[in-house]
Write an enzyme that holds these catalytic residues in place. Structure first.
Site, short mmCIF file in Angstrom:
data_model
loop_
_atom_site.label_atom_id
_atom_site.label_comp_id
_atom_site.label_asym_id
_atom_site.label_seq_id
_atom_site.Cartn_x
_atom_site.Cartn_y
_atom_site.Cartn_z
N ASP A 13 0.81 -1.22 0.00
CA ASP A 13 0.00 0.00 0.00
C ASP A 13 0.84 1.27 0.00
OD1 ASP A 13 -2.20 -1.68 0.14
OD2 ASP A 13 -2.25 -1.63 2.32
N LYS A 16 1.83 2.16 -5.13
CA LYS A 16 2.35 1.62 -6.40
C LYS A 16 1.43 1.94 -7.58
CE LYS A 16 2.31 -2.41 -4.36
NZ LYS A 16 2.06 -2.06 -2.96
N GLY A 40 -4.61 -4.17 -3.80
CA GLY A 40 -5.59 -3.13 -4.11
C GLY A 40 -4.79 -1.91 -4.50
N HIS A 41 -4.75 -1.59 -5.78
CA HIS A 41 -3.93 -0.49 -6.28
C HIS A 41 -4.83 0.66 -6.70
CE1 HIS A 41 -0.32 -3.35 -7.21
NE2 HIS A 41 -0.72 -3.40 -5.96
N GLN A 223 1.89 -6.09 -3.21
CA GLN A 223 2.31 -6.20 -1.81
C GLN A 223 3.60 -5.39 -1.60
OE1 GLN A 223 1.26 -9.57 -3.39
NE2 GLN A 223 -0.61 -8.53 -2.86
P1 GDP Z 1 -0.78 0.37 -3.55
O1 GDP Z 1 -1.37 -0.91 -3.09
O2 GDP Z 1 0.70 0.43 -3.32
O3 GDP Z 1 -1.13 0.72 -4.97
O4 GDP Z 1 -1.39 1.50 -2.62
P2 GDP Z 1 -2.96 1.65 -2.19
O5 GDP Z 1 -3.74 2.11 -3.34
O6 GDP Z 1 -3.43 0.41 -1.50
O7 GDP Z 1 -2.84 2.73 -1.04
C1 GDP Z 1 -2.31 3.98 -1.25
C2 GDP Z 1 -3.38 5.01 -0.89
O8 GDP Z 1 -2.77 6.28 -0.76
C3 GDP Z 1 -4.44 5.17 -1.96
O9 GDP Z 1 -5.64 5.53 -1.36
C4 GDP Z 1 -3.90 6.31 -2.81
O10 GDP Z 1 -4.91 7.03 -3.50
C5 GDP Z 1 -3.27 7.17 -1.76
N1 GDP Z 1 -2.10 7.95 -2.18
C6 GDP Z 1 -1.11 7.63 -3.06
N2 GDP Z 1 -0.16 8.59 -3.06
C7 GDP Z 1 -0.55 9.52 -2.18
C8 GDP Z 1 0.02 10.74 -1.72
O11 GDP Z 1 1.11 11.16 -2.11
N3 GDP Z 1 -0.68 11.44 -0.76
C9 GDP Z 1 -1.88 11.01 -0.27
N4 GDP Z 1 -2.49 11.74 0.66
N5 GDP Z 1 -2.43 9.86 -0.69
C10 GDP Z 1 -1.78 9.11 -1.61
P1 IMO Z 2 -0.94 -4.16 -2.26
O1 IMO Z 2 -0.50 -4.71 -3.60
C1 IMO Z 2 -1.01 -4.61 2.08
C2 IMO Z 2 -1.17 -8.71 3.66
C3 IMO Z 2 -2.43 -9.14 4.37
C4 IMO Z 2 -1.85 -10.16 5.35
C5 IMO Z 2 -0.75 -10.82 4.54
C6 IMO Z 2 -1.15 -12.13 3.88
O2 IMO Z 2 -2.24 -3.45 -2.31
O3 IMO Z 2 0.14 -3.40 -1.61
P2 IMO Z 2 -2.70 -12.78 1.81
O4 IMO Z 2 -4.12 -12.44 1.50
O5 IMO Z 2 -1.72 -12.34 0.77
O6 IMO Z 2 -2.50 -14.23 2.17
O7 IMO Z 2 -2.36 -11.95 3.16
O8 IMO Z 2 -0.38 -9.89 3.54
N1 IMO Z 2 -1.38 -8.19 2.28
C7 IMO Z 2 -1.29 -6.89 1.96
N2 IMO Z 2 -1.08 -5.79 2.73
N3 IMO Z 2 -1.12 -4.48 0.73
C8 IMO Z 2 -1.29 -5.56 -0.05
O9 IMO Z 2 -1.26 -5.49 -1.40
C9 IMO Z 2 -1.43 -6.83 0.55
N4 IMO Z 2 -1.63 -8.09 0.09
C10 IMO Z 2 -1.57 -8.90 1.15
O10 IMO Z 2 -3.04 -8.06 5.03
O11 IMO Z 2 -1.25 -9.48 6.43
MG MG Z 3 -2.89 -1.58 -1.82
#
Ligand code: GDP
Ligand code: IMO
Ligand code: MG
Length: 427
Positions: A13, A16, A40-41, A223
């Site tokens: 998270d 990416k 979840g991207h 991840q």
């Molecule tokens: P990913 O899994 O690495 O793609 O990241 P996620 O989408 O799960 O979580 C990142 C969260 O931070 C999302 O809600 C993005 O919209 C948000 N986000 C990304 N970059 C920034 C930033 O620079 N500032 C803020 N406030 N939010 C951001």
């Molecule tokens: P992105 O790509 C954050 C965590 C879960 C749990 C562990 C194992 O959005 O960054 P799983 O379902 O893979 O067997 O869970 O890994 N986890 C993540 N945490 N971002 C993710 O993906 C994750 N995918 C799995 O919360 O601790």
């Molecule tokens: Mg994510």
């Protein structure tokens, strides 16, 4: 041409999805190499927010092919739901999305097994996303799995039934766990039929031919490094190799073909699910970061655990991945702090430790912090690093010096446009 890699350096998270979307115009192909719908991207542009789980984050840009590689695990139902969500945007999916015949399928019984296993673990649960990731990779390495290429075989139904029977006998070990396979199986089989409408390819051939033809490829990690099956905080990890090496096995790209490795990290740190997190803040400061950063899971909605940046952890991730440049995300989340902290090393049983050690679970690990003066002003409207407050520039330089890798991007908001270039041009 070489394949550039973009991946998370913390516990996932990091942002990416946002940066892949920002970088996509520079590439011809965006390829996912591991993980599945546990990811979840999030992408934000033109006032809209999109969350992708299996589909690569280049899907919204014209003229770019998105590849779901052999290292990915696909739940056809979730995949179809993602495609349905894209419908209003009139994306020509067949010209923009292909999947590997070698990608493994998540069966409904994999999801049930994931849930049963977590329930049985009680307070020791991993905190899995319950998407069936662990059981699917177990069947892959156990040589029992079903792959996308199998869905075209006349023997598919027979093989599916054999695997389900095996899973049912495994579920007998959890007599208290109740499940209803019938309600999941119908939609899953329907989604398999829909999957046939997409182009399934020999993706290792596709990608290597593309590299030979001079096409630019970006591999999109899911991840984060600390969730890697080998190098993460085992057993509180996911079931795939999330690190650069995963690109080779998850796409069929040779190590000699890897180019830039872009490592992404937050200006602080988060983790969702169970497991060690040395710099976690279980107080009102952690609560403030969660609130300012909207730190709730994009896949499960769970609140993310929050803490300060951890330099030994980041150095470890940079080493394992061979990171050549860094993107610092969510700097704006620290806009309302007068001071922030960076963990420089740990004290373990009274002994100083400068690196991320084997055991961080069963020992008392005390992070030692350096206090840093913060910028304490709004950065979300910045359009250039030149105009950034001196304290933010100093934080970036401090991290570059500690991590020994340049920070080329600083992100100050979720939108595509809130992305500052920090590439220093040589005079
Ligand atoms: P990913 O899994 O690495 O793609 O990241 P996620 O989408 O799960 O979580 C990142 C969260 O931070 C999302 O809600 C993005 O919209 C948000 N986000 C990304 N970059 C920034 C930033 O620079 N500032 C803020 N406030 N939010 C951001
Ligand atoms: P992105 O790509 C954050 C965590 C879960 C749990 C562990 C194992 O959005 O960054 P799983 O379902 O893979 O067997 O869970 O890994 N986890 C993540 N945490 N971002 C993710 O993906 C994750 N995918 C799995 O919360 O601790
Ligand atoms: Mg994510």
């Amino acid at each position: 041409m070489k394949v550039d890699v973009l991946l998370g350096l913390q516990w996932g998270d990091e942002g990416k999805g946002k940066i892949v979307d920002v970088l996509t115009p520079k590439y011809d192909i965006i390829a996912r190499f591991q993980g599945g719908p546990n990811a979840g991207h999030t992408l934000e542009f033109e006032g809209k927010k999109h969350v992708l789980h299996t589909i690569p984050s280049g899907i919204f840009r014209d003229g770019v092919m998105n590849l779901v590689g052999n290292g990915v695990v696909i739940d056809p139902v979730i995949f179809q739901a993602e495609l349905d969500k894209l419908k209003p945007f009139n994306i020509d999916i067949p010209s923009r999305l292909i999947i590997s015949k070698k990608a493994h399928l998540i069966l409904p019984t994999h999801r049930i097994l994931d849930a049963a296993s977590e329930a049985a673990k009680g307070k020791n649960k991993i905190g899995s996303t319950l998407k069936g990731i662990g059981p699917t990779y177990m069947d892959k390495t156990g040589r029992n799995g079903l792959r996308v290429g199998d869905i075209y075989s006349p023997k598919f139904e027979e093989r599916y039934n054999a695997l389900v029977d095996k899973h049912k006998s495994m579920l007998e070990r959890f007599p208290d766990f109740k499940y209803n396979l019938d309600e999941l199986e119908g939609p899953w089989l329907d989604a398999i039929e829909k999957l046939k409408e997409l182009d399934a390819v020999d993706s290792e051939q596709y990608i290597n031919n593309a590299i030979k033809a001079g096409k630019k490829v970006l591999a999109e990690g899911a991840q984060g490094t600390m969730l890697d099956i080998d190098f993460g905080t085992y057993p509180f990890v996911t079931s795939s190799n999330t690190v650069t090496a995963g690109t080779c096995t998850g796409l069929g790209v040779a190590p000699t073909k890897i180019g830039d490795v872009i490592g992404i990290f937050k200006a602080y740190c988060t983790r969702v699910g169970s497991g060690p997190f040395p710099t976690e803040l279980e107080d009102e400061v952690g609560e403030k970061i969660r609130k300012e950063g909207s730190e709730f899971g994009a896949t499960t909605g769970r609140p993310r655990r929050c803490g300060w940046i951890d330099l030994p952890q980041l150095k470890y991730a940079i080493m394992i991945n061979g990171v050549s440049e860094l993107s610092m995300m969510k700097a704006d989340v620290l806009d309302n702090f007068e001071t922030i902290m960076a963990c420089t090393h740990y004290m373990i049983d009274g002994v100083r430790c400068d690196y991320f050690p084997y055991d961080v679970t069963d020992v008392e690990i005390v992070p030692v912090y350096e206090e840093i003066k913060a910028w304490n002003c709004d950065t979300t409207k910045l359009s250039s690093m030149q105009d950034a407050p001196a304290e933010l520039k100093a934080y970036v330089e401090y991290l570059e010096q500690k991590l020994e890798v340049p920070i080329t991007v600083v992100s100050v908001g979720p939108d595509r446009t809130q992305t500052l270039n920090n590439k220093k041009v040589l005079a």
